[in-house]
Scaffold this motif. Structure first.
Motif, PDB file in Angstrom:
ATOM      1  N   ALA A 115       0.837  -1.208   0.000  1.00 13.76           N
ATOM      2  CA  ALA A 115       0.000   0.000   0.000  1.00 13.76           C
ATOM      3  C   ALA A 115       0.868   1.252   0.000  1.00 13.76           C
ATOM      4  O   ALA A 115       0.571   2.229  -0.709  1.00 13.76           O
ATOM      5  N   LEU A 116       1.930   1.238   0.775  1.00 16.49           N
ATOM      6  CA  LEU A 116       2.825   2.395   0.824  1.00 16.49           C
ATOM      7  C   LEU A 116       3.635   2.523  -0.464  1.00 16.49           C
ATOM      8  O   LEU A 116       3.930   3.642  -0.910  1.00 16.49           O
ATOM      9  N   ASP A 117       3.976   1.403  -1.080  1.00 19.57           N
ATOM     10  CA  ASP A 117       4.640   1.458  -2.378  1.00 19.57           C
ATOM     11  C   ASP A 117       3.739   2.138  -3.404  1.00 19.57           C
ATOM     12  O   ASP A 117       4.192   2.982  -4.191  1.00 19.57           O
ATOM     13  N   ALA A 118       2.468   1.752  -3.409  1.00 21.83           N
ATOM     14  CA  ALA A 118       1.518   2.348  -4.352  1.00 21.83           C
ATOM     15  C   ALA A 118       1.381   3.842  -4.109  1.00 21.83           C
ATOM     16  O   ALA A 118       1.323   4.636  -5.052  1.00 21.83           O
ATOM     17  N   ALA A 119       1.341   4.235  -2.835  1.00 20.73           N
ATOM     18  CA  ALA A 119       1.234   5.654  -2.502  1.00 20.73           C
ATOM     19  C   ALA A 119       2.486   6.412  -2.932  1.00 20.73           C
ATOM     20  O   ALA A 119       2.409   7.522  -3.477  1.00 20.73           O
ATOM     21  N   GLU A 120       3.636   5.801  -2.719  1.00 17.66           N
ATOM     22  CA  GLU A 120       4.894   6.482  -3.015  1.00 17.66           C
ATOM     23  C   GLU A 120       5.046   6.775  -4.504  1.00 17.66           C
ATOM     24  O   GLU A 120       5.640   7.792  -4.894  1.00 17.66           O
ATOM     25  N   THR A 121       4.479   5.916  -5.352  1.00 13.81           N
ATOM     26  CA  THR A 121       4.605   6.137  -6.797  1.00 13.81           C
ATOM     27  C   THR A 121       3.842   7.373  -7.256  1.00 13.81           C
ATOM     28  O   THR A 121       4.117   7.887  -8.350  1.00 13.81           O
ATOM     29  N   VAL A 122       2.892   7.878  -6.475  1.00 14.95           N
ATOM     30  CA  VAL A 122       2.136   9.082  -6.857  1.00 14.95           C
ATOM     31  C   VAL A 122       2.471  10.266  -5.971  1.00 14.95           C
ATOM     32  O   VAL A 122       1.767  11.269  -5.963  1.00 14.95           O
ATOM     33  N   GLY A 123       3.558  10.169  -5.203  1.00 15.38           N
ATOM     34  CA  GLY A 123       4.008  11.314  -4.429  1.00 15.38           C
ATOM     35  C   GLY A 123       3.460  11.400  -3.023  1.00 15.38           C
ATOM     36  O   GLY A 123       3.419  12.477  -2.438  1.00 15.38           O
ATOM     37  N   VAL A 124       3.064  10.272  -2.462  1.00 21.96           N
ATOM     38  CA  VAL A 124       2.640  10.224  -1.058  1.00 21.96           C
ATOM     39  C   VAL A 124       3.674   9.365  -0.346  1.00 21.96           C
ATOM     40  O   VAL A 124       3.639   8.134  -0.402  1.00 21.96           O
ATOM     41  N   GLN A 125       4.619  10.003   0.336  1.00 22.77           N
ATOM     42  CA  GLN A 125       5.812   9.280   0.775  1.00 22.77           C
ATOM     43  C   GLN A 125       5.727   8.717   2.179  1.00 22.77           C
ATOM     44  O   GLN A 125       6.655   8.049   2.634  1.00 22.77           O
ATOM     45  N   GLY A 126       4.621   8.934   2.869  1.00 22.20           N
ATOM     46  CA  GLY A 126       4.466   8.386   4.208  1.00 22.20           C
ATOM     47  C   GLY A 126       3.049   8.576   4.701  1.00 22.20           C
ATOM     48  O   GLY A 126       2.223   9.215   4.044  1.00 22.20           O
ATOM     49  N   ALA A 127       2.773   8.021   5.875  1.00 19.24           N
ATOM     50  CA  ALA A 127       1.418   8.089   6.414  1.00 19.24           C
ATOM     51  C   ALA A 127       1.437   7.979   7.929  1.00 19.24           C
ATOM     52  O   ALA A 127       2.407   7.492   8.526  1.00 19.24           O
ATOM     53  N   ILE A 128       0.356   8.432   8.526  1.00 17.32           N
ATOM     54  CA  ILE A 128       0.092   8.218   9.949  1.00 17.32           C
ATOM     55  C   ILE A 128      -0.967   7.135  10.062  1.00 17.32           C
ATOM     56  O   ILE A 128      -2.097   7.304   9.582  1.00 17.32           O
ATOM     57  N   GLN A 129      -0.612   6.004  10.646  1.00 11.23           N
ATOM     58  CA  GLN A 129      -1.549   4.921  10.918  1.00 11.23           C
ATOM     59  C   GLN A 129      -2.230   5.209  12.251  1.00 11.23           C
ATOM     60  O   GLN A 129      -1.571   5.453  13.255  1.00 11.23           O
ATOM     61  N   VAL A 130      -3.569   5.155  12.260  1.00  7.56           N
ATOM     62  CA  VAL A 130      -4.339   5.634  13.411  1.00  7.56           C
ATOM     63  C   VAL A 130      -5.133   4.502  14.058  1.00  7.56           C
ATOM     64  O   VAL A 130      -5.852   3.752  13.378  1.00  7.56           O
ATOM     65  N   GLY A 131      -5.027   4.413  15.379  1.00  5.17           N
ATOM     66  CA  GLY A 131      -5.806   3.459  16.147  1.00  5.17           C
ATOM     67  C   GLY A 131      -7.078   4.086  16.688  1.00  5.17           C
ATOM     68  O   GLY A 131      -7.130   5.298  16.929  1.00  5.17           O
ATOM     69  N   THR A 132      -8.100   3.253  16.891  1.00  4.11           N
ATOM     70  CA  THR A 132      -9.385   3.742  17.410  1.00  4.11           C
ATOM     71  C   THR A 132      -9.873   2.954  18.618  1.00  4.11           C
ATOM     72  O   THR A 132     -10.890   3.306  19.215  1.00  4.11           O
ATOM     73  N   ASP A 133      -9.187   1.896  18.963  1.00  2.00           N
ATOM     74  CA  ASP A 133      -9.505   1.097  20.144  1.00  2.00           C
ATOM     75  C   ASP A 133      -8.225   0.353  20.521  1.00  2.00           C
ATOM     76  O   ASP A 133      -7.170   0.582  19.932  1.00  2.00           O
ATOM     77  N   LEU A 134      -8.306  -0.530  21.511  1.00  2.00           N
ATOM     78  CA  LEU A 134      -7.081  -1.210  21.927  1.00  2.00           C
ATOM     79  C   LEU A 134      -6.525  -2.111  20.836  1.00  2.00           C
ATOM     80  O   LEU A 134      -5.321  -2.140  20.591  1.00  2.00           O
ATOM     81  N   GLU A 135      -7.399  -2.835  20.171  1.00  2.00           N
ATOM     82  CA  GLU A 135      -6.929  -3.752  19.131  1.00  2.00           C
ATOM     83  C   GLU A 135      -6.219  -3.000  18.010  1.00  2.00           C
ATOM     84  O   GLU A 135      -5.098  -3.354  17.615  1.00  2.00           O
ATOM     85  N   SER A 136      -6.839  -1.954  17.488  1.00  2.00           N
ATOM     86  CA  SER A 136      -6.216  -1.225  16.378  1.00  2.00           C
ATOM     87  C   SER A 136      -5.036  -0.387  16.838  1.00  2.00           C
ATOM     88  O   SER A 136      -4.117  -0.113  16.057  1.00  2.00           O
ATOM     89  N   SER A 137      -5.015   0.008  18.103  1.00  2.00           N
ATOM     90  CA  SER A 137      -3.854   0.734  18.617  1.00  2.00           C
ATOM     91  C   SER A 137      -2.662  -0.203  18.784  1.00  2.00           C
ATOM     92  O   SER A 137      -1.513   0.178  18.508  1.00  2.00           O
ATOM     93  N   ARG A 138      -2.904  -1.433  19.224  1.00  2.00           N
ATOM     94  CA  ARG A 138      -1.819  -2.420  19.277  1.00  2.00           C
ATOM     95  C   ARG A 138      -1.302  -2.706  17.868  1.00  2.00           C
ATOM     96  O   ARG A 138      -0.091  -2.818  17.645  1.00  2.00           O
ATOM     97  N   PHE A 139      -2.230  -2.827  16.931  1.00  2.00           N
ATOM     98  CA  PHE A 139      -1.847  -3.021  15.530  1.00  2.00           C
ATOM     99  C   PHE A 139      -0.976  -1.866  15.054  1.00  2.00           C
ATOM    100  O   PHE A 139      -0.004  -2.064  14.316  1.00  2.00           O
TER     101      PHE A 139
END
Length: 301
Positions: free
Chosen positions: A61-85
């Protein structure tokens, strides 16, 4: 035949989705936009929420983003499970930073089970990771929660503000139908040094409040929706040094692909809309957004 303009990872995900799945009920991923002239970051996305049953690997997913000029991201958690992820994800790829929190619509559920304090304590422990740069998304949501659940939301929001201040982290705000109350709580508690209104949903008035307070406004694909005149009015008066961009993927795909799956590679659609609406040079706007993002969250390096 699969559209070759769609990044390969997303074509593969659509092809591999089992029959009868949620993905099959939706159109394919949109085509990749023209690359941006200056790279930016997607400052709010959810890699842990796959759109369908065949998730795309984070690296792909990040490779695909990087090819169009999106070189990074903030991954966001919304509960304990996704925050651990999120903590696992930021360790897996240097193009990611993270945010952890209990979403305002989840806080009442933790409180109802008598688990809110324990959950908040774990969020604080997770937030100590050096690549976790924000507490979020937290805030108030008057659309999906009502009654006594709102008291739990307010309490949780105040606790998240306290954690962000003590750990010197950015605060990512979820604000749905609650502009006045979000601002009131921030003023009562004393806002952290850096505040981001994720998926900014206010109007010109809220934008002026953010300008005065020095709070960042992060615009998502909703800016391009036909019924979003309030967002376009807000962008018109927003201090350029406080403007960010995000996808909130897999949600809120920008026009003209609204209703189709979203991903970080879609950021350029929103950035180009922002440049058109403000009459700003695209490369200049990209550079400003990139600088703003680093000021808000620190370096990805």
């Amino acid at each position: 035949m699969c559209n070759p303009l769609i990044p390969a990872a997303y074509r593969a995900a659509a092809a591999d989705t089992p029959a009868g799945s949620a993905q099959q009920k939706r159109p394919d991923y949109p085509p990749a936009p023209e690359p941006l002239p200056v790279p930016v970051m997607d400052n709010h996305t959810h890699f842990g929420f796959p759109d369908g049953e065949s998730p795309v690997a984070i690296a792909a997913a990040l490779d695909a983003a990087e090819t169009v000029g999106v070189q990074g991201a903030i991954q966001v958690g919304t509960d304990l499970e996704s925050s651990r992820f999120t903590v696992q994800a930021v360790d897996s790829d240097s193009r990611l930073l993270g945010a952890v929190a209990l979403h305002p619509n989840d806080a009442p559920d933790y409180a109802g089970r008598g688990e809110l304090e324990e959950a908040l304590a774990e969020i604080e422990r997770l937030a100590a990771h050096p690549r976790i740069r924000a507490i979020g998304e937290t805030g108030l949501d008057f659309f999906r929660t009502e009654g006594e659940g709102l008291a739990h939301q307010r309490y949780s929001f105040r606790r998240h503000i306290d954690i962000a201040k003590r750990l010197n982290l950015t605060l990512q705000i979820h604000d749905r139908d609650a502009h006045h109350d979000v601002v009131q709580v921030l003023r009562e508690e004393g806002a952290p040094e850096r505040v981001v209104f994720h998926c900014f949903s206010g109007d010109e008035e809220l934008a002026r409040i953010c300008n005065e307070a020095g709070w960042y406004m992060s615009f998502a694909g909703t800016l391009t929706f036909k019924n979003a005149a309030n967002l376009r009015a807000a962008l018109a008066v927003a201090d350029p040094d406080l403007v960010l961009v995000e996808t909130d993927a897999p949600f809120l795909t920008p026009h003209p692909h609204r209703g189709r799956p979203n991903a970080s590679y879609m950021v350029p659609y929103t950035v180009r809309a922002m440049a058109d609406l403000t009459g700003t040079d695209l490369a200049g706007l990209c550079g400003t957004i990139a600088q703003n993002t680093v000021r808000a969250y620190g370096s990805w390096a």
